[in-house]
Write a protein that holds these residues in place. Structure first.
Motif, PDB file in Angstrom:
ATOM      1  N   LEU A 220       0.829  -1.205   0.000  1.00 52.52           N
ATOM      2  CA  LEU A 220       0.000   0.000   0.000  1.00 52.52           C
ATOM      3  C   LEU A 220       0.862   1.252   0.000  1.00 52.52           C
ATOM      4  N   ALA A 221       1.965   1.209   0.761  1.00 55.40           N
ATOM      5  CA  ALA A 221       2.819   2.391   0.862  1.00 55.40           C
ATOM      6  C   ALA A 221       3.620   2.598  -0.428  1.00 55.40           C
ATOM      7  N   ALA A 222       3.885   1.521  -1.163  1.00 60.72           N
ATOM      8  CA  ALA A 222       4.616   1.584  -2.437  1.00 60.72           C
ATOM      9  C   ALA A 222       5.876   2.433  -2.327  1.00 60.72           C
ATOM     10  N   GLY A 223       6.693   2.141  -1.333  1.00 61.93           N
ATOM     11  CA  GLY A 223       7.992   2.801  -1.237  1.00 61.93           C
ATOM     12  C   GLY A 223       7.977   4.111  -0.482  1.00 61.93           C
ATOM     13  N   ALA A 224       6.785   4.662  -0.218  1.00 62.01           N
ATOM     14  CA  ALA A 224       6.734   5.937   0.514  1.00 62.01           C
ATOM     15  C   ALA A 224       6.625   5.663   2.019  1.00 62.01           C
ATOM     16  N   ASP A 225       6.940   6.667   2.840  1.00 63.13           N
ATOM     17  CA  ASP A 225       6.808   6.504   4.284  1.00 63.13           C
ATOM     18  C   ASP A 225       5.409   6.928   4.703  1.00 63.13           C
ATOM     19  N   ALA A 226       4.433   6.167   4.276  1.00 66.66           N
ATOM     20  CA  ALA A 226       3.062   6.612   4.532  1.00 66.66           C
ATOM     21  C   ALA A 226       2.650   6.292   5.966  1.00 66.66           C
ATOM     22  N   ASP A 227       1.855   7.186   6.486  1.00 67.92           N
ATOM     23  CA  ASP A 227       1.275   7.049   7.801  1.00 67.92           C
ATOM     24  C   ASP A 227       0.254   5.918   7.774  1.00 67.92           C
ATOM     25  N   GLU A 228       0.168   5.146   8.866  1.00 62.67           N
ATOM     26  CA  GLU A 228      -0.787   4.043   8.872  1.00 62.67           C
ATOM     27  C   GLU A 228      -2.226   4.541   8.690  1.00 62.67           C
ATOM     28  N   ALA A 229      -2.516   5.688   9.283  1.00 62.53           N
ATOM     29  CA  ALA A 229      -3.885   6.226   9.173  1.00 62.53           C
ATOM     30  C   ALA A 229      -4.228   6.510   7.711  1.00 62.53           C
ATOM     31  N   VAL A 230      -3.237   7.022   6.972  1.00 61.28           N
ATOM     32  CA  VAL A 230      -3.455   7.311   5.552  1.00 61.28           C
ATOM     33  C   VAL A 230      -3.750   6.014   4.799  1.00 61.28           C
ATOM     34  N   LEU A 231      -2.949   4.985   5.103  1.00 59.95           N
ATOM     35  CA  LEU A 231      -3.144   3.707   4.413  1.00 59.95           C
ATOM     36  C   LEU A 231      -4.526   3.150   4.716  1.00 59.95           C
ATOM     37  N   ARG A 232      -4.900   3.196   5.995  1.00 58.84           N
ATOM     38  CA  ARG A 232      -6.202   2.628   6.371  1.00 58.84           C
ATOM     39  C   ARG A 232      -7.351   3.401   5.726  1.00 58.84           C
ATOM     40  N   ALA A 233      -7.194   4.729   5.667  1.00 56.82           N
ATOM     41  CA  ALA A 233      -8.239   5.543   5.030  1.00 56.82           C
ATOM     42  C   ALA A 233      -8.361   5.158   3.558  1.00 56.82           C
ATOM     43  N   ALA A 234      -7.223   4.925   2.913  1.00 64.67           N
ATOM     44  CA  ALA A 234      -7.232   4.552   1.494  1.00 64.67           C
ATOM     45  C   ALA A 234      -7.899   3.190   1.310  1.00 64.67           C
TER      46      ALA A 234
END
Lengths: 568, 627
Positions: free
Chosen positions: A427-441
């Motif tokens: 889901l993050a695809a190499g970026a340092d994404a926040d877990e909340a962002v991933l879950r929202a997506a």
């Protein structure tokens, strides 16, 4: 690397150059080893001659000590030399593999013209086979050394006999090699038949559920049995040839030994050879066949290395597919993405604009035109292959640096590619994404079942290509990944073809609200009514250009052909 | 294949013990008594003739010392030459016969493995998955085949050489024999040292090489995605990391080989020195001739190669043994339950009554409760009766239990509590092969079998003529596509062949269904993966392929549901609505809302979410934006 002209020869020369230190040291040590091996029969002869035949204890102890030294040198030279040579081979293969991967994944594409399967076999086997060149160097030099040492020893004992052996052995080896083409043809046929049976077995068992679905297991088993019998026939033919070759080798080597023993024995009773020399000549005559065969093997190896290096060079030397401009990313423009009279494949004078904050639907009556549009937007089309201009934030895309374009425009492919690893990493695809962002997506993509169904949730492992998810789950994870990346312009191509109608309706809603931010632009290339409903505007493409546009409801009400296409 | 599923299947598929493996092999060899005996005898004889030359050389040395004459030397040379010819003949015939024996036994074994694997009971297959089966039918068979074809004969030859040469040493002089044996403990220690370390290493190396290939394949196949997300460096980094790990492991294994080599050289020296020393003492005390000592030294020297081969090949032979145990384990599974299950499916038209046989089929599905192992209940109180020739569509969101219900209806999954009956007979009372030919299931798993298009289709019906194949393809609407193929039915498809789109692969699956000609068809998302354009064609194809059959279809597109005789709407494992399309629309439930949102203009979707309603967002004229 890509800049200079790359050929197979370049790859091989560079391998030798890169591994120079290991190759040189390894070769010297391997030569030492072969020289020592050649001296073992000589040593046996000397011990029999000087100690066993004379009963001299001093000579015995001295010669056994000499034998110990010989074995020590032989063992250590081989151990160190072979290790250096092998390390050179493995390191070179590793370097080539990484270079091939880098070249194949070049952001600008690669013009090698190879398909994935070919590229894979280039990295898997050709990298290794090209690296064999360093092995050939060591082996070949060592075999030559062994031949020279044995030759010198033979000539010291007796010149005519030595010359006879030195001419006779290579002749016999070469003569036996004449069977080699037949042997390799037969064993290639055998390998091929066996590989075919193996892949048939793997294929049938992989499709076992499909076979079971139509009750075809019995038919499949019989098909395998037939293939297995064929492989058996081919194998037996190869085994007969191999047996014949083995028998011939045994006979010819035995006859050679008989001749050498006879002549040496005759010379010995004439008093021209000592007992030790007799034993040495017989031992050397048997020994020398090995390095001669090794030389033949080296010739084969280097032919293989050259062929493989040619394929490696095709990838490493390939030009990039597209060129990158140099300009940095422009400021966001009101028109985030625009196509101006594009001509490419089926597209003919296509004009499109995606405004900031807009969700644009694109419906192509001919799917190949949708594919052409996706290819163009994905940056897979070289500039010289399309007419018109692609604008990103008001600037022609070809002038922008490739990273600037990719930073603004993201195309998620229809055939979603997931990678082995955790769901989170995908889901993050190499970026340092926040877990909340991933879950929202994930929520927006209506993909919560992918997490919920698994004890490890977002940290569950996906197998290669996400094979442990269903097709619909893969599509929704791909969508969630795209939403999490939150690119200024997002292009989606048929993102819900494997998603059921109920889930699709939920997802459409989530997708539209996730992309609702003012400055974002979104393109949905689809003919799903559930998705088209949530767009602000739909453009209809036919025969390469826009033939109608307007809100979905309006097109649905007014355009019969649109209605047919959408409500399939 | 995931790690977890592999671990699970390992427990589910049996592995034979060493004793069972030997017993299974013995049975096979006993089935070929003449061949076994002849091959064994020839091998021993061939190996024995190899001992003649060193012995003659020893005698030659003695004769030279004794001051012999030319005819005697010539005679000895003649003996060596004769032995060479004999050894050659024996070796050639022996090798060919041994290969025939080993390969025949192997071929029978692999055929049985495949037969058992393909007939794995549904319950086991559903739990075990195909991962381990694929590994056994593919890798394990390949490992054993490879060893038997390549290193096997050499290994056997080396073993015989060693035994016979040791015998020869003893025949020469028992003290020389003992001297030669002095090296045996050193060799044995080297071997056990090596095997303890090498076998686990090889398993790790295989895993490492597999992982390297996997990460590379994943990145290459997903190259477009890798580029789109700007993750090239991360992927190349992973590839480099795994490649380096595989390289390091290879180097460690090589180093292990080298250390074995060192131990072998040490053993060689010990043996050779012992033989020479004893020879020296015997000759000095006149207990043996110089010739005998020479023969002994030459015997020992000629053992270097076979012993090296034996030691270095020992691990691959051990691995082949492990693979063999896994294969014999598969053969211990029950085979096809009835011989009839293997026979060609007799073409059967639904409606053509056969005595006691199939006619129009009623399918009754009753599920009180279903759960997977100890998991949550996924289906509850579902009762479904399909009249002969009736088409029923299942509609529901992901996770509603549609696929589970389809699996139960097809007889692939046994419900925890409940039963499925075909023509009033519970499936549990019917032979599984019979069930499989009566009820076809096209699941989400799409597989195009490698080979020609005709081969793929004939899996469903091996006796079908080309005309029948073409007719089946016509029925599912692939006529145009088929015409465009360069070699028609002979076009190679699947792995290594022409790539088929998802829609084409599904049409192929439907054509197979037509050829298999079952009375009942269960279609689970069979048309879902199609790109938008082919969807309508696929719907039509599915309708044509199931015409006249009792059909349960998991509908993805509502158009599919709308054309069915009856619709069953599921939610959270229960049936929430059912009836005809018209009835459901009239009832005004969830289905009618869904249908309207899908087929008519206007924002009619229930607003269940807090988020901004996108369909209601203000429309902007073309190209004008708030900036």
């Amino acid at each position: 690397m890509a800049a200079e002209k790359t050929s197979g020869g370049t790859v091989l020369r560079r391998a030798l150059r890169r591994q120079r230190a290991r190759v040189v040291a390894g070769t010297v040590l391997l030569c030492t080893h072969q020289a020592a091996e050649a001296l073992v029969p000589v040593a046996i002869a000397v011990i029999i001659d000087r100690a066993v035949a004379t009963g001299d204890v001093g000579a015995l102890l001295l010669s056994l000590a000499g034998l110990a030294v010989l074995f020590t040198v032989l063992a250590f030279a081989y151990r160190t030399g072979a290790r250096l040579a092998y390390a050179a081979l493995e390191q070179e293969a590793h370097l080539l593999r990484v270079e091939i991967a880098r070249s194949a994944l070049d952001p600008r594409g690669n013009r090698s013209g190879m398909r994935d399967g070919e590229l894979l076999s280039v990295t898997a086997s050709d990298a290794e086979l090209s690296a064999l060149v360093v092995r050939v160097a060591g082996l070949g030099a060592a075999a030559l050394t062994a031949i020279v040492v044995a030759a010198v020893a033979l000539l010291v004992v007796d010149v005519p006999l030595g010359l006879g052996v030195l001419v006779g052995v290579p002749l016999v080896v070469v003569a036996l090699q004449r069977m080699a083409p037949l042997l390799s043809r037969r064993s290639a046929a055998q390998q091929e038949a066996l590989a075919a049976t193996t892949s048939l077995a793997v294929d049938l068992v992989s499709g076992l559920r499909v076979l079971r679905g139509i009750g075809a297991q019995g038919h499949a088993a019989r098909r395998y049995a037939a293939a297995s019998r064929h492989a058996l026939d081919v194998t037996l033919r190869a085994a007969t040839t191999k047996g014949l070759h083995l028998g011939l080798t045994t006979t010819v080597n035995g006859l050679l030994l008989a001749a050498v023993a006879g002549v040496a024995g005759w010379l010995a009773i004439q008093g021209r050879l000592t007992i030790g020399e007799l034993v040495a000549v017989v031992g050397l005559a048997q020994f020398i066949a090995e390095p001669v065969q090794t030389l033949g093997y080296c010739v084969q190896l280097s032919a293989m290395a050259r062929a493989s290096a040619g394929r490696v060079a095709r990838v490493l030397g390939a030009e990039p597919l597209t060129r990158s401009g140099s300009a940095a990313a422009p400021h966001p423009a009101p028109s985030r993405l625009a196509l101006d009279t594009i001509g490419y494949a089926g597209l003919d004078g296509l004009c499109l604009r995606v405004g900031a904050g807009e969700v644009l639907g694109v419906l192509a009556h001919d799917p190949s035109e949708a594919d052409a549009l996706v290819a163009l937007l994905s940056g897979r089309v070289p500039r010289e292959d399309y007419r018109g201009t692609l604008y990103v934030d008001g600037v022609p895309a070809e002038g922008l640096h490739i990273d600037a374009v990719r930073g603004i425009l993201l195309v998620e492919q229809h055939d979603v590619a997931l990678f082995e690893g955790t769901l989170r990493a995908n889901l993050a695809a190499g970026a340092d994404a926040d877990e909340a962002v991933l879950r929202a997506a994930v929520r927006a993509a209506a993909a919560e079942d992918v997490l919920a169904a698994h004890p490890h949730g977002i940290d569950r492992l996906l197998t290669e290509r996400g094979a442990n998810l269903s097709g619909g789950q893969r599509q929704r994870v791909g969508l969630a990944r795209a939403l999490a990346a939150d690119p200024p312009v997002l292009v989606l191509h048929n993102p819900t073809t494997a998603v059921d109608a109920v889930t699709e309706a939920l997802l459409a809603e989530g997708l539209a609200s996730a992309r609702a931010a003012a400055a974002r632009g979104t393109v949905l290339i689809t003919n799903s009514p559930a998705l088209l409903r949530v767009t602000h505007r739909v453009v209809v493409i036919d025969r390469g250009r826009v033939v109608a546009e307007g809100p979905h409801e309006q097109l649905l009400a007014g355009d019969g052909r649109y209605r047919d296409e959408v409500l399939r | 294949m995931s790690v977890e599923s592999t671990a699970a299947t390992r427990q589910l598929l049996p592995t034979a013990t060493a004793r069972q493996t030997w017993a299974a092999l013995r049975v096979e060899f006993v089935r070929l008594p003449g061949l076994s005996a002849t091959a064994g005898t020839l091998l021993v004889a061939a190996s024995a003739t190899g001992l003649v030359a060193p012995w003659v050389l020893g005698r030659l040395v003695d004769d030279v010392i004794a001051g012999s004459d030319t005819p005697r030397i010539v005679a000895w040379a003649g003996v060596i030459a004769g032995a060479a010819v004999l050894a050659g003949v024996l070796t050639a015939i022996g090798a060919a016969l041994t290969a025939r024996l080993g390969e025949t036994v192997l071929a029978r074994l692999r055929e049985r493995v495949l037969d058992r694997a393909l007939h794995l009971p549904s319950a086991t297959l559903e739990r075990a998955g195909t991962g381990d089966l694929v590994a056994r039918a593919g890798d394990d068979v390949a490992v054993v085949t490879n060893v038997i074809a390549t290193s096997g004969p050499a290994f056997l030859g080396a073993l015989l050489s060693i035994v016979l040469t040791a015998t020869g040493l003893f025949a020469l002089d028992w003290r020389l024999g003992l001297a030669g044996l002095a090296a045996a403990p050193a060799y044995a220690m080297a071997l056990s040292w090596y095997l303890r370390r090498s076998v686990p290493y090889y398993a790790r190396e295989r895993v490492a090489t597999g992982e390297r290939a996997q990460v590379m394949a994943g990145a290459l196949r997903g190259a477009a995605t890798v580029r789109a997300y700007r993750t090239e460096d991360a992927h190349v980094g992973r590839i480099a990391h795994r490649s380096a790990a595989a390289r390091d492991l290879s180097l460690e294994i090589f180093s292990l080989h080298m250390r074995l080599g060192l131990r072998m050289n040490r053993s060689e020296f010990v043996g050779l020195a012992a033989v020479l020393l004893v020879g020296f003492l015997l000759v000095r005390d006149d207990l043996a001739t110089v010739g005998a000592a020479t023969t002994a030294a030459l015997y020992f020297h000629r053992l270097f190669n076979p012993i090296g081969l034996l030691l270095f090949q020992s691990d691959s032979v051990l691995q082949a043994g492990a693979s063999l145990a896994r294969l014999v384990g598969v053969t211990s599974l029950p085979g096809a339950a009835s011989p009839d299950g293997c026979g060609p499916a007799t073409p059967r038209r639904p409606g053509a009554a056969e005595p006691g046989g199939p006619g129009p089929a009623t399918l009754e599905v009753v599920v009180d409760r279903h759960r997977y192992d100890d998991g949550p209940v996924v289906l509850r109180d579902v009762t479904l009766t399909l009249a002969p020739g009736e088409r029923v569509a299942l509609v529901g969101a992901s996770g509603a239990g549609k696929s589970t219900l389809a699996g139960i209806a097809a007889g692939i999954i046994a419900p925890t509590r409940g039963a499925v009956s075909l023509r009033g007979v519970p499936l549990a009372d019917l032979d599984e092969h019979r069930v499989r030919r009566e009820i076809a299931l096209i699941s989400q798993e799409v597989h195009v079998f490698a080979g020609t298009l005709g081969d793929d289709l004939r899996l469903a019906n091996p006796d079908a003529t080309d005309a029948e194949l073409t007719a089946a393809l016509d029925l599912v609407g692939v006529t145009n596509w088929l015409r465009a193929l360069p070699d028609g039915l002979d076009t190679r498809v699947g792995e290594g062949g022409r790539h088929l789109t998802a829609a084409q692969a599904q049409q192929l699956a439907l054509a197979r269904l037509v050829l298999a000609d079952p009375a009942v068809a269960v279609l689970d998302e069979a048309t879902a993966e199609a790109g938008s354009a082919g969807a309508r064609d696929l719907d039509r194809a599915a309708t044509a392929a199931t015409e006249g059959r009792t059909t349960l279809i998991v509908a993805h597109r509502l158009s599919q549901a709308a054309t069915a005789d009856r619709i069953v709407v599921m939610e959270h494992g229960r049936v929430v609505e059912h009836g005809t399309h018209g009835q459901l629309l009239e009832s005004g439930g969830g289905y009618s809302r869904l249908w309207r949102s899908w087929s008519t203009p206007g924002p009619v979707l229930a607003k269940g979410r807090d988020s901004e309603e996108p369909a209601a967002a203000p429309r902007r004229p073309l190209g004008v934006s708030p900036g």
